[in-house]
Motif scaffolding. Structure first.
Motif, short mmCIF file in Angstrom:
data_model
loop_
_atom_site.label_atom_id
_atom_site.label_comp_id
_atom_site.label_asym_id
_atom_site.label_seq_id
_atom_site.Cartn_x
_atom_site.Cartn_y
_atom_site.Cartn_z
N HIS A 84 -9.95 4.98 3.06
CA HIS A 84 -10.18 3.81 2.21
C HIS A 84 -9.71 4.11 0.79
CE1 HIS A 84 -13.65 5.67 0.29
NE2 HIS A 84 -14.16 5.93 1.48
N GLY A 85 -9.70 3.08 -0.01
CA GLY A 85 -9.07 3.17 -1.33
C GLY A 85 -9.78 4.04 -2.35
N THR B 7 0.83 -1.21 0.00
CA THR B 7 0.00 0.00 0.00
C THR B 7 0.86 1.26 0.00
OG1 THR B 7 -0.15 0.23 2.41
CG2 THR B 7 -1.81 -1.17 1.35
N VAL C 150 -7.36 -1.34 3.96
CA VAL C 150 -6.19 -0.62 3.45
C VAL C 150 -5.25 -0.32 4.62
CG1 VAL C 150 -7.15 1.73 3.71
CG2 VAL C 150 -5.38 1.30 2.03
N ARG D 52 -6.43 10.56 1.96
CA ARG D 52 -5.88 9.44 2.73
C ARG D 52 -4.73 9.91 3.61
NH1 ARG D 52 -5.40 4.39 -1.46
NH2 ARG D 52 -3.76 3.81 0.00
#
Length: 477
Positions: free
Chosen positions: A279-280, A86, A307, A287
DNA sequence: AAAAAAT
């Protein structure tokens, strides 16, 4: 055993000292000499064990041997490549690299998506020795020919099991194919499935196996707790629990979907709780903001999808709440691994609705631990929003009737402005939170010695587990 | 089953 005994150069020892570390963790004292020796490593380590420094320090040590002081980009080929699943993890690892490389003439860059690629290309053009990257953006750079990997000496695959889950393995194989055959490879994974072993077989040569924490185990410094609750009142129970843990304690709340993530975060905000979501589907900027806000303390509750389940290192995070249980039992281990790190005490609280009991059983089987269950009146498995409201309202009435000096029942879920009742040490379900408490109820034989030392009455665990505050458990005042 | 990651 000190870092100096591990054969690291003075520049690194100084940086380690500056960072405030004196003694290496078990994985560091095992991994550092092996990596310095030039051997491939298959590392089984949970995050929070000092894994990042475990590979970063020897990696920098090796790179520094012929570190170029030239200002010519041509003299700065990429010599070390670290891959993470990530973006947030890439940033975190890169920060560690920078921390330890501060006294070395080594240039580094972090490559990940969701942000402007041009500054990254500029950095690459000027020349870097160490690259930390997520696979997608790295491949982008490879296709644009802004990076050459033909002189990489060391490659690190961090959180390999996560890469596998995310379908990154084909990308990884494409990247590995561009590296020199003559190189050192390190693979770290919290779990070793057959697929991970296959990847290791193709990637590593005669690897040294380094395993500190036993696989599929959870830290002994974490207290687990389950609240069986009807799905219809889960949200209210969470708010109620968060209010009871008030006092600045931060909570990382995991949900299963991006939709629920945003929804729950907004709900908490409406309840007057400083919450944010990660979240993605959020922009990289959002983020980063959410994570920074949480790390700085501006955000008290971070609602996250998986994530954030792995690798993220948040100092002193006391609570992880599973608002929804994760899809796989292994994810439970990863999620709760965000708390109870570096020997500190942590709390893993799971809100489990009746439809999730299968998952709970799978988790308990995997971690070989029967998690104690606690119910809150009005918020049990059969509760309806109505019954919950009645119970809470009655508790409020009891409280008003009781003398002000006595410890009282919890505040109602929606009373944002009501005066806070005194903190009670006995929960509505009769559980006595004033006793130091460590969840270790159903260990298998191989861990019995560890269980011994974690018994509530032993001096060690008494030190580790503080008297527990109300309901969420954990922090004594 | 959902999440993550290149645009």
């Amino acid at each position: 055993m000190s870092f100096a005994d591990l054969g690291l150069i003075p520049e690194l020892l100084k940086a380690v000292e500056d960072a405030g570390y004196s003694d290496p963790t078990p994985i560091q004292s095992q991994a550092i000499p092996v990596v310095l020796e030039g051997r491939d490593v298959m590392g089984g380590a949970q995050t929070g064990t000092g894994k990042t420094a475990g590979f970063t320090l020897p990696l920098l040590n090796k790179i520094s041997r012929w570190a170029s002081t030239s200002t010519s980009p041509a003299r700065h080929p990429v010599r070390a490549l670290i891959l993470t699943p990530t973006r947030e993890l890439a940033v975190q690892v890169h920060e560690a690299v920078q921390t330890y490389a501060k006294y070395l003439p080594i240039r580094t860059v972090c490559l990940y998506g969701g942000v402007d690629i041009r500054p990254q290309i500029e950095d690459l053009r000027r020349g870097v020795e160490v690259v930390v990257a997520t696979p997608g953006r790295l491949l982008d750079h490879i296709e644009q020919r802004s990076i050459t990997l033909g002189q990489v000496e060391i490659v690190v695959l961090d959180e390999a099991d996560r890469m596998l889950d995310m379908g990154f393995i084909p990308d990884i194989r494409r990247i590995l194919a561009l590296l020199p055959k003559q190189r050192q490879s390190l693979l770290f994974s919290a779990t070793f499935s057959e697929e991970i072993k296959r990847l290791a077989d193709t990637m590593l040569r005669d690897p040294q196996l380094i395993e500190v924490a036993k696989r599929n185990t959870v830290s002994e410094t974490i207290t687990h707790r389950v609240y069986p609750v009807a799905a219809a009142v889960k949200k209210q129970l969470l708010v109620w629990l968060l209010r009871e843990a008030e006092g600045g304690d931060q909570v990382l709340v995991f949900v299963s979907t991006k939709i629920e993530c945003g929804r729950l975060s907004r709900h908490l905000q409406r309840e007057g709780i400083a919450a944010d979501a990660i979240h993605g589907d959020k922009s990289q900027m959002q983020r980063t903001e959410a994570l920074e806000g949480f790390k700085s303390g501006a955000i008290r509750v971070l609602v996250a999808t998986d994530v954030a389940a792995r690798g993220l290192d948040i100092d002193d995070l006391p609570y992880v709440v599973n608002y929804e249980l994760p899809g796989t039992a292994e994810d439970y281990i990863h999620r709760i691994g965000r708390t109870g790190r570096a020997g500190k005490h942590g709390n893993a609280v799971s809100l489990v609705s009746p439809d999730e009991h299968q998952k709970l059983a799978a988790i308990e089987k995997l971690i070989k631990l029967k998690i104690p269950q606690h119910t809150v009146p009005g918020f049990d498995a059969d509760a309806s929003p109505d019954s919950a409201y009645r119970v809470v309202r009655n508790q409020g009435a009891d409280r008003r009737a009781a003398s002000a000096s006595r410890s009282a029942s919890p505040s109602a879920p929606r009373s944002t402005s009501a005066p806070r009742p005194a903190r009670s040490t006995v929960a509505p379900d009769g559980f006595d939170f004033s006793r130091p408490y460590v969840a270790k109820e159903a260990l298998n034989e191989s861990e019995s010695s560890a269980a011994e030392s974690a018994q509530p009455d032993s001096p060690r665990s008494a030190r580790e587990s503080r008297p527990v505050a109300f309901l969420l458990g954990g922090r004594g005042r």
